[in-house]
Design a protein around this motif. Structure first.
Motif, PDB file in Angstrom:
ATOM      1  N   ARG A  77       2.307   7.182  -6.975  1.00 11.11           N
ATOM      2  CA  ARG A  77       1.707   8.384  -6.393  1.00 11.11           C
ATOM      3  C   ARG A  77       1.923   8.514  -4.889  1.00 11.11           C
ATOM      4  O   ARG A  77       1.576   9.523  -4.304  1.00 11.11           O
ATOM      5  N   GLN A  78       2.497   7.483  -4.256  1.00  9.65           N
ATOM      6  CA  GLN A  78       2.755   7.568  -2.820  1.00  9.65           C
ATOM      7  C   GLN A  78       4.226   7.270  -2.546  1.00  9.65           C
ATOM      8  O   GLN A  78       4.573   6.488  -1.651  1.00  9.65           O
ATOM      9  N   ALA A  79       5.089   7.907  -3.329  1.00  6.91           N
ATOM     10  CA  ALA A  79       6.522   7.604  -3.267  1.00  6.91           C
ATOM     11  C   ALA A  79       7.095   7.810  -1.866  1.00  6.91           C
ATOM     12  O   ALA A  79       7.970   7.069  -1.421  1.00  6.91           O
ATOM     13  N   LEU A  80       6.591   8.800  -1.163  1.00 14.29           N
ATOM     14  CA  LEU A  80       7.102   9.099   0.164  1.00 14.29           C
ATOM     15  C   LEU A  80       6.885   7.918   1.118  1.00 14.29           C
ATOM     16  O   LEU A  80       7.796   7.519   1.850  1.00 14.29           O
ATOM     17  N   THR A 130     -11.314   1.303 -10.544  1.00 14.22           N
ATOM     18  CA  THR A 130     -11.882   2.414  -9.792  1.00 14.22           C
ATOM     19  C   THR A 130     -11.042   3.654 -10.030  1.00 14.22           C
ATOM     20  O   THR A 130      -9.912   3.569 -10.485  1.00 14.22           O
ATOM     21  N   HIS A 131     -11.619   4.795  -9.704  1.00 17.48           N
ATOM     22  CA  HIS A 131     -10.816   6.011  -9.700  1.00 17.48           C
ATOM     23  C   HIS A 131     -11.117   6.838  -8.458  1.00 17.48           C
ATOM     24  O   HIS A 131     -12.266   7.079  -8.120  1.00 17.48           O
ATOM     25  N   SER A 132     -10.045   7.265  -7.798  1.00 19.37           N
ATOM     26  CA  SER A 132     -10.165   8.288  -6.771  1.00 19.37           C
ATOM     27  C   SER A 132      -8.838   9.017  -6.696  1.00 19.37           C
ATOM     28  O   SER A 132      -7.782   8.414  -6.918  1.00 19.37           O
ATOM     29  N   VAL A 133      -8.898  10.292  -6.391  1.00 23.31           N
ATOM     30  CA  VAL A 133      -7.674  11.055  -6.192  1.00 23.31           C
ATOM     31  C   VAL A 133      -6.922  10.508  -4.984  1.00 23.31           C
ATOM     32  O   VAL A 133      -5.717  10.675  -4.848  1.00 23.31           O
ATOM     33  N   SER A 134      -7.639   9.804  -4.116  1.00 22.85           N
ATOM     34  CA  SER A 134      -7.013   9.274  -2.921  1.00 22.85           C
ATOM     35  C   SER A 134      -6.760   7.780  -3.073  1.00 22.85           C
ATOM     36  O   SER A 134      -7.684   6.996  -3.289  1.00 22.85           O
ATOM     37  N   ALA A 135      -5.495   7.410  -2.990  1.00 20.80           N
ATOM     38  CA  ALA A 135      -5.116   6.005  -3.180  1.00 20.80           C
ATOM     39  C   ALA A 135      -5.764   5.110  -2.137  1.00 20.80           C
ATOM     40  O   ALA A 135      -6.092   3.960  -2.408  1.00 20.80           O
ATOM     41  N   GLY A 136      -5.984   5.637  -0.929  1.00 21.64           N
ATOM     42  CA  GLY A 136      -6.507   4.814   0.155  1.00 21.64           C
ATOM     43  C   GLY A 136      -7.974   4.460   0.003  1.00 21.64           C
ATOM     44  O   GLY A 136      -8.474   3.573   0.680  1.00 21.64           O
ATOM     45  N   THR A 169       0.849  14.883  -4.319  1.00 18.23           N
ATOM     46  CA  THR A 169      -0.380  14.841  -5.115  1.00 18.23           C
ATOM     47  C   THR A 169      -1.007  16.222  -5.211  1.00 18.23           C
ATOM     48  O   THR A 169      -1.422  16.656  -6.287  1.00 18.23           O
ATOM     49  N   VAL A 170      -1.056  16.912  -4.063  1.00 20.34           N
ATOM     50  CA  VAL A 170      -1.663  18.241  -4.041  1.00 20.34           C
ATOM     51  C   VAL A 170      -0.840  19.202  -4.905  1.00 20.34           C
ATOM     52  O   VAL A 170      -1.389  19.957  -5.730  1.00 20.34           O
ATOM     53  N   ALA A 210      -2.763   3.613  -0.108  1.00 28.02           N
ATOM     54  CA  ALA A 210      -2.061   4.884   0.060  1.00 28.02           C
ATOM     55  C   ALA A 210      -0.686   4.688   0.695  1.00 28.02           C
ATOM     56  O   ALA A 210       0.146   5.576   0.648  1.00 28.02           O
ATOM     57  N   GLY A 211      -0.479   3.554   1.294  1.00 27.59           N
ATOM     58  CA  GLY A 211       0.803   3.308   1.948  1.00 27.59           C
ATOM     59  C   GLY A 211       0.718   3.448   3.454  1.00 27.59           C
ATOM     60  O   GLY A 211       1.645   3.067   4.158  1.00 27.59           O
ATOM     61  N   GLN A 212      -0.391   3.958   3.969  1.00 25.54           N
ATOM     62  CA  GLN A 212      -0.509   4.157   5.423  1.00 25.54           C
ATOM     63  C   GLN A 212      -0.513   2.824   6.162  1.00 25.54           C
ATOM     64  O   GLN A 212       0.143   2.673   7.188  1.00 25.54           O
TER      65      GLN A 212
END
Lengths: 406, 268
Positions: A153-156, A309-315, A397-398, A124-126
């Motif tokens: 998806r985590q450009a920020l 894998t698939h998840s809406v959440s990259a992390g 994403t939201v 997720a980039g965190q």
């Protein structure tokens, strides 16, 4: 599943070779053995060193902002109409997630061993942001490997890392997500092992990483335990945390392992539903195998190839999980469930609206399951949810799911 | 005496060094592998390292990663790789074949089943990159020994002397010395540094040592053959295969042409 092993044995894992029962270990190429051995020796020495401990604690207090609050979410509790829900506010840490607890610790190890360069993988980039942050502070060169899909998806967070002076390397191989970023980081480390410290972001990988990441993250559980006793006069009935690699979950769980009455529930990413096959829930629907230096539950096909894998959440989008979770599952000390994308997004919206707290989509998985559990429990019972990160990074994403251009 | 030991014995008598080419099984398609193996033997290969494709080849560079991806696109499984060896053995009962890959596909099959079926197919040994001696001890080790298969271990420039001793004791067949810090297909090697390290290795073992990683051409193959018993070459061949994805009929001839060139240089 009944608990087959006594709790103090469980709490004392891993053994000296990094095994948690059949899990964990050091399944790496010879090219990494010396570096891992050196890291293990350094870590074991410094973790017991009062000066190192004092510096770590000082950084957690004054740089990260610990202790993070344990917040009684009365409105969410009311909405669910059952158990009292408390949120461990790791989202309030500097950089916005629990990840920084670990990067502070590992960056100190880098500093004490004199390595001028750090690398990290990130989903997720965190963890990338947390690594870039501590590198900036200690004047270390920092490169972060990130799957090309996650870069999108985590450009920020990508931009945040660049502002912090880190170089983000987009990984195009394989499935272009977290696992591939980890492959590339390992390759970098093998090549530049003399001057480079690899800051692994989760409680996975070869020994001693699962152990040291857990130890650095266990501040979450130690605080939560004391705060719950102080605020409610008793221990919680259940702990709930999301599990990708599983570092926030193990950090919350570990100090409670010997408190046998406290249920531990890890929440994996159910994606489009475990039955769809499009998910990231190895503990729920995978089986044991070997990847990234440790034996653990994996998502793999029947020929032993690692599945996408698939998840809406990259992390949470990772086919493996920290080996200690595999062990906690098999011993029955912790239980693992999956929450689908839709359920997590609903929880994201609910918590935002009723408590004014916008959780990371990762953490929203834990919130969603805690809400389900609370409804089945009594009002005098307590659930502690690890709110592992804040949701600012996920706004794009939201918005996209809402069909809105931000 | 098994095929690997016999091979090194024969080479020693001839005063020559082993040329050990690597290709990934099923790259770029299953049909290409066995003809390429035969062609390489004709061109002077002594032992063949056959890669088991894996989705996440962590210790390899992009060349081998892409080879794995090409192979896996055709669904190549470990059992298919064993079938290729079986087919190879129909015409060649002499050239040793060593499987090289990562543990997870082996683990799924089961160590016992893997060792039995590999031996039955005509495999002579295995090098499992992410299975160091510490983790191989016990079940894997026993399964391999029970089926007469060699376990080939890696040694690296970073391997300390105390550990060299341990790895030398655990290994059989030959040892694979990784000549550079890095992944397959990366930097060039320093032959003097290799020679110095091999002097240390030889204090602890009589096993032959093959040197791999960083051997790119006739010159480097020749240089390495002067300090080691074996020269292992992979990425250069796999890159050639990658360039011939559209002309697969050409693969055996063009890959073996490189092997022949290395052979000539080594024997000169």
């Amino acid at each position: 599943m009944p608990i087959k092993t006594d709790l103090s044995t469980i709490a004392q894992m891993p053994d000296e070779r990094g095994h948690f029962g059949p899990y964990g270990g050091r399944f790496v190429s010879e090219t990494l053995m010396a570096a891992l051995k050196q890291l293990e020796e350094t870590y074991e020495r410094l973790w017991r060193d009062p000066d190192f401990q004092a510096e770590f604690d000082r950084d957690l207090a004054h740089y990260v902002g610990r202790p993070s609050p344990l917040y009684h979410a009365v409105h969410l509790t009311e909405l669910c109409g059952g158990a009292q829900i408390y949120l461990k506010r790791e989202d309030l840490n500097h950089t916005g997630a629990h990840k920084v607890n670990n990067t502070i610790g590992q960056a100190l190890l880098a500093k004490y061993t004199g390595k001028p360069r750090v690398i990290a993988e990130t989903g997720a980039g965190q963890h990338g942001v947390a690594s870039a942050t501590v590198a900036a502070r200690l004047g270390l060169e920092c490169q972060v490997y990130m799957g090309a899909e996650d870069v999108q998806r985590q450009a920020l967070n990508v931009y945040r890392m660049k502002l912090l002076g880190a170089e983000v390397i987009s990984v195009e191989s394989g499935t272009r997500t977290l696992k591939d970023a980890m492959n590339e980081a390992m390759r970098d480390w093998v090549t530049n092992v003399d001057d480079t410290f690899y800051i692994i972001g989760t409680a996975a990988g070869p020994h001693p990483y699962p152990k040291l990441v857990r130890d650095f993250q266990s501040v979450i559980g130690r605080e939560a335990r004391a705060q719950c006793l102080e605020q409610a006069g008793r221990l919680p009935d259940a702990l709930v945390a999301c599990v990708g690699g599983g570092s926030n979950a193990i950090g919350l769980f570990h100090p409670f392992i010997e408190d046998g009455d406290v249920r531990m529930v890890g929440v994996e990413a159910g994606g489009y539903g475990v039955e769809s096959g499009q998910h990231a829930a190895p503990l729920t629907a995978g089986r044991p195998g070997v990847l990234h230096g440790n034996r653990t539950y994996l998502m793999e096909d029947d020929a032993g190839q690692i599945l996408g894998t698939h998840s809406v959440s990259a992390g949470l989008d990772y086919p493996g999980v920290g080996p200690e979770h595999s062990y906690l599952k098999d011993t029955g000390r912790a239980e693992y469930v999956a929450i689908n994308d839709d359920e997590a997004m609903d929880a994201f919206r609910t918590l935002t609206r009723v408590e004014g707290i916008m959780p990371a989509i990762e953490s929203s998985h834990a919130v969603a399951h805690a809400m389900k559990m609370a409804k089945e429990m009594d009002k005098d019972q307590i659930i502690v949810v690890n709110l592992s990160g804040r949701g600012d990074k996920d706004i794009h994403t939201v918005a996209q799911l809402d069909g809105i251009q931000v | 005496m098994n095929r690997i030991a016999a091979c090194f014995e024969r080479l020693k008598e001839q005063g020559r060094q082993a040329l050990i080419p690597y290709i990934t099984a099923g790259d770029p398609a299953p049909g290409a592998t066995v003809p390429t193996m035969h062609a390489m033997v004709e061109a002077g290969a002594d032992i063949i390292e056959l890669g088991i494709p894996f989705s996440d080849p962590m210790a390899d560079g992009p060349t081998i990663q892409l080879a794995c991806e090409r192979s896996l696109k055709h669904g190549t499984r470990l059992l298919d790789v064993l079938d290729m060896v079986k087919t190879f053995r129909e015409k060649d009962q002499e050239t040793p074949v060593v499987l090289m890959g990562y543990l997870n596909p082996v683990e799924v099959l089961g160590y016992g089943a893997f060792a039995e079926q590999a031996a039955a197919a005509g495999v002579d040994g295995a090098l499992i990159v992410d299975l160091p001696p510490e983790e191989a001890e016990g079940e894997f080790d026993q399964a391999m020994k029970a089926n007469g298969l060699d376990i080939i271990y890696l040694l690296a420039p970073t391997t300390e002397e105390s550990r060299i001793e341990q790895v030398c004791k655990a290994g059989s067949g030959y040892l694979y010395y990784v000549s550079v810090k890095g992944v397959t297909g990366s930097a060039s090697l320093d032959v003097q540094a290799v020679a110095d390290k091999l002097d240390v290795v030889r204090k602890y073992t009589n096993l032959p040592v093959g040197v791999g990683f960083g051997i790119k051409d006739a010159e480097s193959a020749k240089a390495v053959s002067e300090v080691a018993e074996g020269v292992i070459v992979g990425s250069v061949l796999v890159n050639k295969i990658a360039s011939l994805v559209q002309q697969q009929d050409e693969i055996p001839a063009q890959v073996s042409a490189i092997v022949a060139e290395l052979r000539t240089a080594m024997d000169a």
